[in-house]
Motif scaffolding. Structure first.
Motif, mmCIF file in Angstrom:
data_model
loop_
_atom_site.group_PDB
_atom_site.id
_atom_site.type_symbol
_atom_site.label_atom_id
_atom_site.label_comp_id
_atom_site.label_asym_id
_atom_site.label_seq_id
_atom_site.Cartn_x
_atom_site.Cartn_y
_atom_site.Cartn_z
ATOM 1 N N ARG A 34 -1.622 -22.296 41.543
ATOM 2 C CA ARG A 34 -1.462 -20.848 41.547
ATOM 3 C C ARG A 34 -2.638 -20.224 40.832
ATOM 4 O O ARG A 34 -2.963 -20.597 39.706
ATOM 5 N N ARG A 36 -5.002 -16.924 39.380
ATOM 6 C CA ARG A 36 -4.896 -15.560 38.865
ATOM 7 C C ARG A 36 -5.178 -14.577 39.982
ATOM 8 O O ARG A 36 -5.989 -14.806 40.855
ATOM 9 N N SER A 37 -4.505 -13.450 39.932
ATOM 10 C CA SER A 37 -4.735 -12.455 40.961
ATOM 11 C C SER A 37 -6.106 -11.817 40.837
ATOM 12 O O SER A 37 -6.605 -11.225 41.768
ATOM 13 N N SER A 38 -6.747 -11.935 39.676
ATOM 14 C CA SER A 38 -8.022 -11.252 39.472
ATOM 15 C C SER A 38 -9.220 -12.190 39.562
ATOM 16 O O SER A 38 -10.341 -11.779 39.315
ATOM 17 N N ARG A 251 3.398 -6.251 37.934
ATOM 18 C CA ARG A 251 2.592 -7.286 37.279
ATOM 19 C C ARG A 251 2.758 -7.315 35.757
ATOM 20 O O ARG A 251 1.933 -7.895 35.062
ATOM 21 N N ASP A 254 2.891 -10.889 34.471
ATOM 22 C CA ASP A 254 1.607 -11.564 34.652
ATOM 23 C C ASP A 254 0.624 -11.121 33.572
ATOM 24 O O ASP A 254 -0.138 -11.934 33.037
ATOM 25 N N ASN A 432 5.559 -12.394 38.966
ATOM 26 C CA ASN A 432 4.919 -12.237 40.271
ATOM 27 C C ASN A 432 3.425 -12.051 39.993
ATOM 28 O O ASN A 432 3.013 -11.000 39.499
ATOM 29 N N THR A 434 0.714 -11.364 41.531
ATOM 30 C CA THR A 434 -0.064 -10.263 42.109
ATOM 31 C C THR A 434 0.657 -8.931 42.035
ATOM 32 O O THR A 434 0.040 -7.882 42.206
ATOM 33 N N VAL A 436 2.630 -7.952 44.248
ATOM 34 C CA VAL A 436 2.908 -7.543 45.630
ATOM 35 C C VAL A 436 4.361 -7.837 45.968
ATOM 36 O O VAL A 436 4.880 -8.917 45.678
#
Length: 466
Positions: A34, A36-38, A251, A254, A432, A434, A436
């Motif tokens: 998994r 990171r979203s960034s 987020r 997160d 979650n 991201t 989303v």
């Protein structure tokens, strides 16, 4: 009530649309995959905070098996999203899955008068029951986790508790509330609203889908008797606490580095229908100055909604539209748009919606268009019971003296919010990465899902032994 109350017969199973789905962001991935979203840093390298609860047992296997079985149901082969709408074939398949899980575990299975499914461990008549669960239906092309994560985690938590040899002083139950998303009939949380008396029988009878099918007709076509729908105070009186686990739709976890959090409140929110009525005419021959085009008024109202929400720190979205006559070469006679707006408090929400309506009326007048605004649904702010919330925080933090389980608000509505006026309710959120949601890209990682299962098991055990 008797087992399977309200059921007339078998239910249809067509319409799952699960063949050859695209690459699957809905599958919980292993911890080291998994991202990171960034960026591209694996989560394993993050400085995540210590997580509540005990180390997960081997019961993760039951979570994975259930997830694999449920995942294909109602999944659209092209979009990869889910179309599990109330009282359709995909919904019937989900309901059959729930019943199978209940019976495989030796639980007492029943369907209440409003079509909500229940699986009981212990005698419901004993009262003060500890109930968990969520929903299995979806928004159009929704994600895999919104709702189903709570139901799957509930069964997995029960498996974990049995593996621990846990004993309970109160009955336990798992519930699947029907039509939570409101994708088919336009009203969210129909099953829980009916049970709590927030939706009358007459109002329910007037709910129709895009094809003009009423809710009672849809229930009957799916094999359920709609004659008994309505408030269910006797059933709700048996519940001492309802705890709903849900993927976070945002987020906050997160960003804080926590796998699991506790809900503090649900923002007030509602849906409003804006009907702009103009004059149909030929798109090629009608001069611009002679037009009464409701699409212009609608478009400017969409922009006004964004502006007013931004100024107030709220959210406002026009996400659904209906156009008549809906021809490429025709000026519309009617543009109907649905506004969803949410804010941290009632005053802010009233201000935002009022400003959007005022802007809509101004532009409608400017373009010679008539406007009607109808509030179709509304849910006031929900403050989850503080005593129950604090008890859950104590349970989850018991192994580490300085552990602070994050408490966060949400702008998303849930069955727990509907029941909160009648039953002590609480919610757990699972990270979650991201933020989303309501999209095929909705996601939660395997380790976070299992942390949620363990946290839910700890909470159920703690609440059911007091």
């Amino acid at each position: 009530m008797t087992r399977s109350e309200g059921r007339r017969g078998g239910s249809a199973s067509a319409g799952s649309e699960a063949s050859s789905p695209p690459a699957d962001p809905a599958v919980p991935t292993l911890p080291d995959s998994r991202l990171r979203s960034s960026g591209d840093t694996p989560v394993a390298q993050r400085n995540d905070r210590p997580q509540p609860g005990r180390a997960p047992l081997a019961q993760g296997a039951s979570f994975h098996q259930m997830w694999r079985e449920l995942r294909p149901i109602g999944r659209h082969s092209e979009s990869g999203g889910y179309r599990r709408f109330a009282w359709t074939g995909a919904d019937a398949d989900c309901r059959a899955w729930f019943e199978e899980q209940a019976r495989d575990r030796g639980l007492d299975y029943e369907v209440d008068r409003n079509g909500n499914q229940w699986a009981w461990l212990g005698d419901p008549a004993a009262g003060d029951a500890v109930v968990t669960g969520s929903h299995l239906d979806s928004v159009p092309d929704g994600g895999a986790f919104d709702g189903p994560l709570g139901v799957v985690s509930s069964f997995a938590a029960l498996d974990e508790l049995r593996a621990r040899g846990a004993r309970f002083d109160k009955p336990l139950a798992i519930v699947n509330f029907g039509d939570e998303e409101g994708a088919r009939f336009g009203l969210a949380c129909v099953g829980s609203r009916l049970a709590a008396g927030h939706l009358t029988v007459e109002q329910a009878g007037r709910l129709t889908d895009a094809d003009g099918v009423t809710l009672p007709r849809a229930m009957e076509a799916a094999g359920y008797d709609p004659e008994g729908i309505g408030p269910d105070p006797e059933r709700l009186a048996r519940i001492g606490a309802f705890v709903e686990l849900h993927v976070e739709q945002g987020r906050a976890l997160d960003l804080s580095g926590d796998a699991v959090g506790i809900a503090s409140s649900i923002w007030p929110h509602g849906r409003w229908r804006f009907d702009f009525r103009g004059e149909a005419n030929h798109a090629g021959t009608t001069r611009l100055v002679d037009r009464r085009d409701p699409m212009l008024s609608y478009a400017e109202t969409v922009l006004a909604a964004r502006r007013e929400a931004r100024l107030a720190g709220a959210v406002a979205t026009f996400g659904k539209i209906s156009v008549e006559p809906n021809g490429v070469n025709a000026i519309p006679s009617l543009v109907r748009g649905w506004l969803d707006s949410r804010a941290e408090d009632q005053t802010t929400l009233d201000t935002v919606v009022g400003a959007i309506e005022e802007a809509a009326r101004d532009v409608a007048h400017e373009h010679g268009v008539e406007l009607d605004v109808v509030r179709e649904s509304f849910t006031p702010v929900v403050e989850f019971e503080h005593a129950l919330r604090d008890e859950i925080a104590r349970i989850l933090g018991r192994d580490t003296a300085d552990l602070k389980v994050p408490v966060l608000g949400t702008g998303a509505g849930h069955d727990a919010g509907i029941l909160s006026g009648t039953v002590p309710t609480a919610m757990l959120f699972v990270r979650n990465p991201t933020g989303v949601s309501h999209s095929p890209a909705e996601h939660a990682a395997e380790d976070d899902c299992l942390a949620g299962v363990t946290a839910l098991a700890d909470v159920l055990e703690g609440l059911a032994r007091r």
